[in-house]
Write an enzyme that holds these catalytic residues in place. Structure first.
Site: not given
Ligand code: DQA
Length: 149
Positions: A88, A24, A78, A112, A101-103, A75, A19, A108, A81, A99, A11-12
């Site tokens: 599963d 990001y 959210a 997270r 993540h950009l950040s 990725n 964003r 943080r 977490h 896995e 999501p997002n």
């Molecule tokens: C994220 C880190 C997550 O905590 C956050 O909710 C995101 C992006 C990242 O790519 O850094 O939406 O997965």
């Protein structure tokens, strides 16, 4: 036959570029998709890159990946977490997964720092912006080469 990987985004992430660019970056999800497809192709892999804002859709894509893909890069945004369901699903299909993540999620907010996906993946790449995805493609290519050797 070339190995194929499924790259999933939660999501997002469709909002990337607009964003919170300070966290990001300025690359859009389309930019990241193009870079991933280019990188995968250079390594002899085919890549299917998808995004959803819906947990159940992501679960469905993971379930369908069994027998169709050789590995998964995810990725979960959210849902990382919060989602026992994604964890599963990854454990159920038992494909090599990474896995992303950009950040740097460890630098943080406290909430997270915990990933439900951790036990279901081979490893995690976080904190390198769009480059995290490309490093994950290198890693999965390495894993897939080991399994075909
Ligand atoms: C994220 C880190 C997550 O905590 C956050 O909710 C995101 C992006 C990242 O790519 O850094 O939406 O997965």
């Amino acid at each position: 036959m070339a190995s194929s990987i499924l790259i999933l985004n939660g999501p997002n992430l469709n909002m990337l570029g607009r964003r919170e660019p300070g966290i990001y970056g300025r690359a859009s999800l389309d930019d990241i998709r193009d870079a991933c497809v280019q990188k995968a192709t250079a390594l002899g892999l085919s890549a299917d890159f998808r995004q959803s804002n819906h947990e159940g859709e992501l679960v469905g894509w993971i379930q369908e990946a069994a027998g169709r893909f050789d590995g998964i890069i995810i990725n979960a945004a959210a849902y990382t977490h919060t989602s026992v369901a994604l964890r599963d699903a990854l454990l159920a299909v038992a494909l090599p997964a990474i896995e992303v993540h950009l950040s740097n999620i460890h630098a943080r907010e406290d909430f997270r720092r915990h990933s439900y996906l951790g036990p279901a993946v081979r490893g995690m790449v976080a904190g390198f912006g769009a480059q995290s995805y490309l490093l994950a493609i290198d890693a999965i290519a390495h894993i897939l080469n080991e399994t075909t050797d």
